[in-house]
Write an enzyme that holds these catalytic residues in place. Structure first.
Site, PDB file in Angstrom:
ATOM      1  NE  ARG A  59      -3.528   0.096   2.674  1.00 58.53           N
ATOM      2  CZ  ARG A  59      -3.121  -0.452   3.832  1.00 58.53           C
ATOM      3  NH1 ARG A  59      -2.196   0.143   4.563  1.00 58.53           N
ATOM      4  NH2 ARG A  59      -3.651  -1.572   4.252  1.00 58.53           N
ATOM      5  CE1 TYR A 112     -11.372  18.114 -12.923  1.00 55.68           C
ATOM      6  CE2 TYR A 112     -10.805  17.403 -10.699  1.00 55.68           C
ATOM      7  CZ  TYR A 112     -11.304  17.125 -11.964  1.00 55.68           C
ATOM      8  OH  TYR A 112     -11.714  15.854 -12.255  1.00 55.68           O
ATOM      9  CG  ASP A 184      -3.784  20.817  -9.506  1.00 53.28           C
ATOM     10  OD1 ASP A 184      -3.053  20.492 -10.460  1.00 53.28           O
ATOM     11  OD2 ASP A 184      -4.921  20.349  -9.331  1.00 53.28           O
ATOM     12  CE  LYS A 209      -6.958  15.037 -15.877  1.00 57.53           C
ATOM     13  NZ  LYS A 209      -7.238  16.103 -14.955  1.00 57.53           N
TER      14      LYS A 209
END
Ligand SMILES: *Cc1c(COP(=O)(O)O)cnc(C)c1O
Length: 397
Positions: A59, A112, A184, A209
């Site tokens: 994890r 966003y 961001d 992206k």
């Protein structure tokens, strides 16, 4: 590279950093370690690895993923990185790791759409105060910063407007009040903009992206100082979100990263030409692209970006209906959400929001997003073909 102290260039580091074939059976391409757990020679050894927060369970640790993390940190000029399952996993993992009840976060007024929802609908449920501020004027921060504000959070360029915000000016004001700055940088990628060089503390990416760039996976990253990244990995990733990136996806992002700079050069050149064509078109009311001289953030963009990236927004004189007619007249550019792919993608946020209202009457357009706004992610197709497609779409208006 060896025998010299000079630092290799961006493209060389994007291909080689953090990977030595000699440590992987001489494989030149990083292998994919598909394992959920790790075996130890003794209980003592297991304890020692666990104490150093080493690879005990997948994890939080995977050798393929670790190569990607080292490479992203290097390319952003940071100490460390942690990758997660999506850009929104990065947003959630970050905010729920670093903010507690009674604390506050300042966000730019335009975000966003899903980060907007997280800020306005999500965080307040946990007793975290969210203060939206128009950061186009960094002086607006002075009235809201106090000791409860732990983070100042914004995108630049902003999704979906492609507005540019001044990282250095915002960071200077935030730091003076003890707040940390999160950028961001998804719309730019480290080939075009490195926020830490301008004073940011943490960089967030949707790897979905430009960084992966091929539209075939979801991923996210948080990049910053080693202590903060260790805290995010050891709390947010370990037990708050558990939003681990798969090693297969990490491998694909490593592959995409090798051509990031080459892709961004073509993306940027295509987008600038399309922005200029739109600006000169009689049916177009306005265009926003960081490297257009008419853009209010042009000087800032030139200071902090090496090209304008390939996200632009525009509005037609025929407004909301004009946007729909233009988009329906396209044959090459895909009507699709997401961005940063080889394929050009176009979307109309107002149409999507109004459609969503049929099931969720409270759905609203993010602040700063007008009804006529069309967002275009310019791809890597031949420029002449893209220009012809857009011309054809505009003829239908
Ligand atoms: C897409 C996007 C996100 C979310 O990323 P996912 O990988 O889709 O979860 C966050 N920020 C920006 C600016 C984005 O464009």
């Amino acid at each position: 590279m060896t025998g010299s102290n000079r630092k290799p260039g961006f493209q060389t580091r994007a291909i080689h950093h953090g990977f030595n074939p000699a440590e992987h059976h001489r494989a030149v391409t990083p292998p994919i370690y598909m394992t959920s757990t790790y075996a130890f020679d003794s209980v003592d050894e297991a304890e020692a690895v666990a104490e150093q927060a080493g690879a005990v369970y997948a994890r939080e640790h995977n050798p393929t993923t670790a190569i990607l993390e080292a490479r992203l940190a290097e390319l952003e000029g940071a100490e460390a990185a942690v990758v997660v399952a999506s850009g929104m996993a990065a947003v959630g993992t970050l905010l729920l790791s670093l903010l507690s009840q009674g604390e506050a976060i300042v966000v730019h007024s335009t975000l966003y759409s899903n980060t907007f929802a997280m800020a306005h609908d999500g965080l307040p449920r946990f007793g975290i105060k969210v203060i939206p501020v128009d950061l186009a004027n960094p002086a607006n921060l002075d009235a809201v910063l106090d000791a409860t504000v732990k983070l100042v959070y914004f995108e630049t360029p902003v999704n979906p407007t492609a507005q540019t915000l001044d990282i250095a000016a915002i960071a200077e004001r935030a730091h003076a009040h003890g707040a940390r700055v999160v950028v961001d940088s998804t719309f730019a990628s480290p080939a075009v903009q490195r926020p830490i060089e301008h004073g940011a503390d943490i960089v967030l990416h949707s790897l979905t992206k430009y960084i992966n760039g091929h539209g075939d996976l979801l991923g996210g990253a948080l990049i910053g100082d080693a202590a903060t990244i260790a805290r995010i990995r050891g709390t947010g990733l370990r037990y708050i979100t558990g939003a681990t990136l798969s090693p297969m996806a990490a491998f694909l992002v490593i592959r995409g990263l090798k051509t990031l700079k080459l892709r961004m050069d073509v993306h940027g050149a295509n987008a600038l030409a399309i922005a200029r064509m739109l600006e000169a078109h009689p049916k177009v009311a306005w265009v926003r692209y960081p490297f257009l001289e008419s853009n209010p953030g042009y000087a800032t963009a030139r200071r902090q970006m090496s090209n304008g990236s390939a996200m632009l927004s525009f509005g037609l004189k025929a407004g909301f209906e004009g946007a729909r007619r233009m988009m329906d007249g396209l044959s090459l550019i895909a009507r699709a959400v997401s961005l940063g792919d080889a394929e050009s993608l176009i979307m109309h946020p107002a149409s999507l929001t109004y459609a969503r209202r049929r099931t969720n009457p409270a759905a609203k357009l993010a602040t700063g997003v007008s009804e006529d706004l069309v967002r275009l992610s310019v791809g890597l197709e031949d420029l002449d073909d893209l220009l012809a497609d857009i011309e054809g779409g505009l003829e239908r208006v």
